[in-house]
Design an enzyme around this catalytic site. Structure first.
Site, PDB file in Angstrom:
ATOM      1  N   ALA A 233      -0.304  70.507  86.704  1.00 34.32           N
ATOM      2  CA  ALA A 233      -0.255  70.261  85.404  1.00 34.32           C
ATOM      3  C   ALA A 233      -0.265  70.817  84.423  1.00 34.32           C
ATOM      4  O   ALA A 233      -0.249  70.985  82.986  1.00 34.32           O
ATOM      5  CB  ALA A 233      -1.622  69.643  85.376  1.00 34.32           C
TER       6      ALA A 233
ATOM      7  N   GLY B 180      -0.640  75.813  85.299  1.00 37.26           N
ATOM      8  CA  GLY B 180      -0.472  77.789  86.140  1.00 37.26           C
ATOM      9  C   GLY B 180      -1.301  77.935  87.249  1.00 37.26           C
ATOM     10  O   GLY B 180      -1.942  78.433  88.632  1.00 37.26           O
ATOM     11  N   SER B 181      -1.798  76.082  87.930  1.00 40.80           N
ATOM     12  CA  SER B 181      -2.748  75.846  88.999  1.00 40.80           C
ATOM     13  C   SER B 181      -1.440  77.128  90.706  1.00 40.80           C
ATOM     14  O   SER B 181      -2.566  77.637  91.138  1.00 40.80           O
ATOM     15  CB  SER B 181      -2.565  74.813  89.242  1.00 40.80           C
ATOM     16  OG  SER B 181      -1.332  73.957  90.334  1.00 40.80           O
TER      17      SER B 181
ATOM     18  N   ALA C 147      -2.750  80.860  89.755  1.00 39.46           N
ATOM     19  CA  ALA C 147      -3.776  81.295  89.752  1.00 39.46           C
ATOM     20  C   ALA C 147      -5.155  80.770  90.987  1.00 39.46           C
ATOM     21  O   ALA C 147      -5.481  82.156  91.619  1.00 39.46           O
ATOM     22  CB  ALA C 147      -4.935  79.652  88.831  1.00 39.46           C
TER      23      ALA C 147
ATOM     24  N   ASP D 197       3.290  82.914  84.521  1.00 44.80           N
ATOM     25  CA  ASP D 197       2.385  82.096  84.881  1.00 44.80           C
ATOM     26  C   ASP D 197       1.358  83.331  85.964  1.00 44.80           C
ATOM     27  O   ASP D 197       0.291  83.535  85.253  1.00 44.80           O
ATOM     28  CB  ASP D 197       2.356  81.310  85.284  1.00 44.80           C
ATOM     29  CG  ASP D 197       2.768  80.016  84.865  1.00 44.80           C
ATOM     30  OD1 ASP D 197       3.209  79.927  83.835  1.00 44.80           O
ATOM     31  OD2 ASP D 197       2.791  79.105  85.264  1.00 44.80           O
TER      32      ASP D 197
HETATM   33  O1  PMV Z   1       4.771  74.197  84.778  1.00 44.42           O
HETATM   34  P1  PMV Z   1       4.353  75.562  84.451  1.00 44.42           P
HETATM   35  O2  PMV Z   1       2.503  75.942  84.685  1.00 44.42           O
HETATM   36  O3  PMV Z   1       4.948  75.847  85.997  1.00 44.42           O
HETATM   37  O4  PMV Z   1       4.961  76.750  83.493  1.00 44.42           O
HETATM   38  C1  PMV Z   1       6.406  77.032  83.480  1.00 44.42           C
HETATM   39  C2  PMV Z   1       7.077  77.878  82.536  1.00 44.42           C
HETATM   40  C3  PMV Z   1       8.549  77.767  83.069  1.00 44.42           C
HETATM   41  O5  PMV Z   1       8.701  78.034  81.506  1.00 44.42           O
HETATM   42  C4  PMV Z   1       8.766  76.726  82.574  1.00 44.42           C
HETATM   43  C5  PMV Z   1       9.099  78.408  83.558  1.00 44.42           C
HETATM   44  C6  PMV Z   1       8.423  79.870  84.264  1.00 44.42           C
HETATM   45  O6  PMV Z   1       9.363  80.321  85.567  1.00 44.42           O
HETATM   46  O7  PMV Z   1       8.257  80.531  83.294  1.00 44.42           O
END
Ligand code: PMV
Length: 322
Positions: free
Chosen positions: A112, A115-116, A119, A160
């Site tokens: 979603a 960052g699950s 985390a 993240d």
């Molecule tokens: O979708 P998430 O919460 O994993 O965020 C990804 C963020 C990106 O910039 C698209 C990928 C990254 O590794 O930074």
């Protein structure tokens, strides 16, 4: 021994951060991942009992060896949990001879944009450290969680794991130590989970394909996003909250051009802005996942209600810098 870690939201710079541009992320302490590790005397050496209802796994297994999964499909979350245990044991020079019991739960919705995976990794790393009676500073937790993120996402920027491990707002650039962000004046965010899962790995791979086909254009778009993150950092630190909304809207426009927005996200963003949010954008990989709306405190109920009417699966209100 129990370890916890918060969720996160990216305020500026997703995707461009993979290509070396700066980004800004904040922890979301209202939602937490939790892991408990103990001995499981009824098991056999090398075995681990894993109970992780949110990832749909409960049973005996063996610790996986570290390594990145191939392909674009998001790899199994339970493999990621085992990898985090293994990484932590290796980090502390401990062996896994004794059978273990790992219980994992998370309030952070999976896939979603919150960052699950990072985390869960940090919570597991902290649980292992606690079990071994060892300290695990935030930098070390972040570095180890990055190894686990490689498994989940292939080419993670590292933002993240950094924000989740440090638990404070950060200004982040790939391969640099994250800079903690001093928030000059607190501001309120309304987060909306679209309820549509987004596979970070395939969204990032899609951007890479388009970047390969049109490098000059995409480098320009990434530069635009990077300069928005630089301006946002200055505004946040100086407490000029009024500047942030327009910067978020501008970031969203560039994300649309990059091809990572989606109809469901646009509908949520439009409804938040109509209800009084001063800026709104997707947050994380896009395609689905999360929308983040900057909102004056007095407009929070209206923005939340509008997001719910626009079919958000869930809304979360958080104040950054309190
Ligand atoms: O979708 P998430 O919460 O994993 O965020 C990804 C963020 C990106 O910039 C698209 C990928 C990254 O590794 O930074």
């Amino acid at each position: 021994m129990t370890g916890t870690a918060p969720g996160k939201a990216i305020l500026f710079g997703e995707h461009a951060v993979v290509y070396g541009r700066p980004a800004i992320a904040v922890p979301i302490h209202a939602v937490q991942a939790r892991a408990t590790l103990g001995a499981a005397p009824e098991g056999e050496p090398g075995q681990i009992w894993v109970e992780a209802p949110e990832v749909g796994f409960s049973g005996w297994t063996r610790l996986a060896r570290p390594g990145s999964a191939a392909g674009e499909a998001d790899p199994s979350p339970v493999e990621g949990l085992l990898l985090a245990v293994r990484l932590a044991l290796d980090h502390f020079g401990a062996s896994a001879a004794e059978p273990l019991r790992l219980q994992v739960s998370s309030e952070i919705p999976l896939a979603a944009g919150m960052g699950s995976s990072a985390a869960l990794s940090v919570a597991v790393l902290r649980a292992v450290a606690g079990y071994l009676g060892q300290p695990l500073p935030a930098d070390a937790a972040s570095d180890l969680a990055f190894q686990a993120e490689l498994h989940y996402h292939g080419t993670p920027s590292g933002i993240d794991n950094a924000v989740v491990a440090h638990g404070t707002p950060i200004y982040f650039r790939k391969q640099h130590a994250p800079a903690p962000l001093a928030v000059g004046r607190p501001f309120t965010l309304v987060l909306a989970d679209s309820g549509r899962p987004s596979a970070t790995r395939s969204m990032v791979a899609g951007v890479r394909r388009r970047w390969e086909a049109e490098r000059r254009q995409f480098e320009g778009l990434f530069d635009e996003i990077g300069s928005l993150a630089v301006r946002a950092r200055a505004a946040i630190e100086a407490g000029r909250v009024v500047e942030l909304g327009p910067l978020m809207n501008e970031n969203q426009r560039v994300l649309q051009e990059i091809g990572v927005s989606a109809g469901s996200l646009e509908a949520l963003i439009a409804s938040a802005l109509l209800a009084g949010a001063t800026g709104a954008k997707l947050s994380g990989a896009g395609g689905g996942g999360l929308v983040v709306a900057l909102t004056d405190a007095r407009d929070v109920p209206a923005v939340q209600a509008a997001l719910q009417r626009a079919e958000a699966a869930r809304t979360i209100v958080t104040v950054v810098g309190e």
